[in-house]
Design an enzyme around this catalytic site. Structure first.
Site, PDB file in Angstrom:
ATOM      1  N   TYR A 169      43.079  52.054  45.620  1.00 20.24           N
ATOM      2  CA  TYR A 169      42.641  52.037  47.020  1.00 20.24           C
ATOM      3  C   TYR A 169      43.153  53.245  47.793  1.00 20.24           C
ATOM      4  O   TYR A 169      42.560  53.649  48.797  1.00 20.24           O
ATOM      5  CB  TYR A 169      43.129  50.764  47.727  1.00 20.24           C
ATOM      6  CG  TYR A 169      42.372  49.508  47.343  1.00 20.24           C
ATOM      7  CD1 TYR A 169      41.413  49.520  46.339  1.00 20.24           C
ATOM      8  CD2 TYR A 169      42.608  48.314  47.997  1.00 20.24           C
ATOM      9  CE1 TYR A 169      40.734  48.374  45.984  1.00 20.24           C
ATOM     10  CE2 TYR A 169      41.923  47.153  47.652  1.00 20.24           C
ATOM     11  CZ  TYR A 169      40.985  47.191  46.637  1.00 20.24           C
ATOM     12  OH  TYR A 169      40.313  46.066  46.292  1.00 20.24           O
ATOM     13  N   LYS A 201      45.805  45.266  33.324  1.00 18.31           N
ATOM     14  CA  LYS A 201      44.739  45.533  32.345  1.00 18.31           C
ATOM     15  C   LYS A 201      45.300  46.558  31.354  1.00 18.31           C
ATOM     16  O   LYS A 201      44.730  47.638  31.135  1.00 18.31           O
ATOM     17  CB  LYS A 201      43.487  46.047  33.080  1.00 18.31           C
ATOM     18  CG  LYS A 201      42.245  46.145  32.240  1.00 18.31           C
ATOM     19  CD  LYS A 201      41.665  44.808  31.822  1.00 18.31           C
ATOM     20  CE  LYS A 201      40.471  44.996  30.900  1.00 18.31           C
ATOM     21  NZ  LYS A 201      40.077  43.761  30.223  1.00 18.31           N
ATOM     22  N   ASP A 243      41.728  36.106  46.837  1.00 19.04           N
ATOM     23  CA  ASP A 243      40.591  35.395  47.423  1.00 19.04           C
ATOM     24  C   ASP A 243      40.128  34.256  46.515  1.00 19.04           C
ATOM     25  O   ASP A 243      39.743  33.186  46.979  1.00 19.04           O
ATOM     26  CB  ASP A 243      39.418  36.352  47.680  1.00 19.04           C
ATOM     27  CG  ASP A 243      39.541  37.021  49.049  1.00 19.04           C
ATOM     28  OD1 ASP A 243      40.625  36.918  49.660  1.00 19.04           O
ATOM     29  OD2 ASP A 243      38.561  37.638  49.504  1.00 19.04           O
ATOM     30  N   ASP A 299      41.167  39.934  33.470  1.00 16.45           N
ATOM     31  CA  ASP A 299      39.957  39.150  33.194  1.00 16.45           C
ATOM     32  C   ASP A 299      40.327  37.728  32.795  1.00 16.45           C
ATOM     33  O   ASP A 299      39.720  36.748  33.246  1.00 16.45           O
ATOM     34  CB  ASP A 299      39.068  39.828  32.133  1.00 16.45           C
ATOM     35  CG  ASP A 299      39.853  40.429  30.996  1.00 16.45           C
ATOM     36  OD1 ASP A 299      41.086  40.572  31.108  1.00 16.45           O
ATOM     37  OD2 ASP A 299      39.246  40.764  29.960  1.00 16.45           O
TER      38      ASP A 299
END
Ligand code: NAD
Length: 360
Positions: free
Chosen positions: A137, A192, A252, A224
């Protein structure tokens, strides 16, 4: 020393729900100085900036910020840097708020609110610790350019950079391990590492930090799988720590396990335990001014504020217990209402929590 809080109510339902949290804090009889300032669209309307210097200075000089919500569709035409949502980013940046704590807790009395089967979510009580100021980000370089290597030479390409400095990973690891120590001492780090160098680096540092916390059981999980496990068997988790991108998504997802966005508090902390506390939901312009918004996420954010920034955990426990009792007694705002319960408005819900606190 007098404890000081900046109260930034913001837009939409922000002022209504923050008012209830302030009433709850005031009812505790603590010596806390609370000063209000405009933020978001409300600040833009008055000062032509969503985070005026006076508001930022107040936040910087307070031990904590109690934040409502910002945003309204009427500001969508503004240039990005003047939109209400920029005020949150500005506060995070200026206060160095690198650790986002998002609890997801399912109250027994609300187990029907989740879209998952009650037997899957019953007993859910987890905490996501998300790194908030690094990762893809904020990494540079980023932008749009003409590709000069690979299979697409000559085409335009968009690109971002995932990167984490060692100190950034170490400080979020510390927050996560300390949080796990205060709970059931289980920490799952999500990454990951099978694909990303940044993630392998993250994993190595988490493993190294674990040596300082021999009582915490550290596990690792790929993002994942974590996304899948959160809906398959969410109660296996206690504390989850992850980077900014993965944390954005997982927090979320975890929020929705509880089924009621009006119930979820959050905290964003810097290394001095100065923090910004806000509900996980937005400014809900569709119901603003109607007196029906659920104030409990904001009241629970105020509880986190007492716990993490003001070192007043006993009072935080009192608020948490009062919210439990209010729900057990059947009080419901419209977002969590079901047949047979007692539908109340925003201020009545505040009253109910304060009454419980008086009886405690
Ligand atoms: P939202 O969270 O504001 O609302 C989503 C839905 O949930 C709406 O139907 C709303 O009525 C309902 N809802 C939200 N909070 C509730 C509460 N406390 N009680 C009862 N119902 C509640 O998300 P949105 O509609 O996508 O965004 C609205 C505005 O909020 C946008 O301008 C967005 O940019 C902004 N926003 C701000 C924040 C923040 O301030 N941190 C976060 C997310 C969105």
């Amino acid at each position: 020393m007098t404890k000081s809080i900046a109260v930034l109510a913001g837009d939409g339902i922000g002022p209504e729900i923050v008012e209830q949290a302030v009433r709850v804090l005031s009812s505790l009889g603590l010596n806390i100085e609370m000063k209000e300032a405009l933020v978001g669209g409300a600040a833009f309307d008055r000062f032509e900036h969503p985070l005026p210097k006076s508001t930022l200075d107040l936040a910087k000089n307070s031990q904590a910020v109690l934040f409502g919500a910002v945003g309204d569709w009427k500001y969508d035409h503004l240039p990005r840097e003047l939109r209400p949502e920029q005020s949150i980013l500005g506060l995070r940046r200026s206060l160095g708020l690198f650790a986002n704590l998002r609890p997801a807790f399912l109250y027994d009395d609300l187990s029907n609110s989740s879209t998952l089967k009650p037997e899957v979510v019953s007993g859910l009580d987890l905490l996501i610790v998300r790194e908030l100021t690094g990762d893809v980000y904020f990494g540079t370089p980023r932008g749009v350019r003409n590709a000069n290597d690979g299979n697409f030479i000559g085409e335009r390409e968009g690109f971002d950079t995932m990167r984490y400095a060692e100190s950034e990973v170490r400080r979020i690891a510390k927050v996560a391990f300390e949080s796990a120590m205060k709970r059931s001492k289980r920490l799952c780090s999500v990454d990951k590492a099978n694909v990303l160098e940044t993630s392998q680096f993250w994993r190595d540092i988490m493993t190294d930090t674990a040596k300082e916390y021999p009582n915490v059981e550290l596990t690792h999980m790929y993002i994942d799988n974590a996304a899948m496990q959160l809906v398959k068997n969410p109660c296996q988790f206690d504390v989850i720590v992850t980077g900014n991108l993965f944390g954005d998504i997982l927090s979320d997802e975890a929020a929705m396990l509880t089924g009621s966005i009006g119930m979820l508090p959050s905290a964003s902390l810097n290394s001095n335990n100065q923090g910004l506390y806000e509900p996980s939901h937005g400014s809900a312009p569709d119901i603003a001014g109607k007196g029906i918004a659920n104030p409990l996420a904001t009241i629970l954010s105020a509880s986190m504020l007492l716990r993490y920034s003001l070192d007043l955990s006993d009072y935080a426990n009192l608020i948490d217990k009062a919210v439990h009792n209010v729900l057990a007694n059947g009080f419901r705002t419209v977002d969590i209402y079901e047949n047979g319960t007692n539908k109340v408005g925003t201020s009545e819900m505040g009253d109910a929590v304060i009454n419980e606190l008086r009886m405690a």
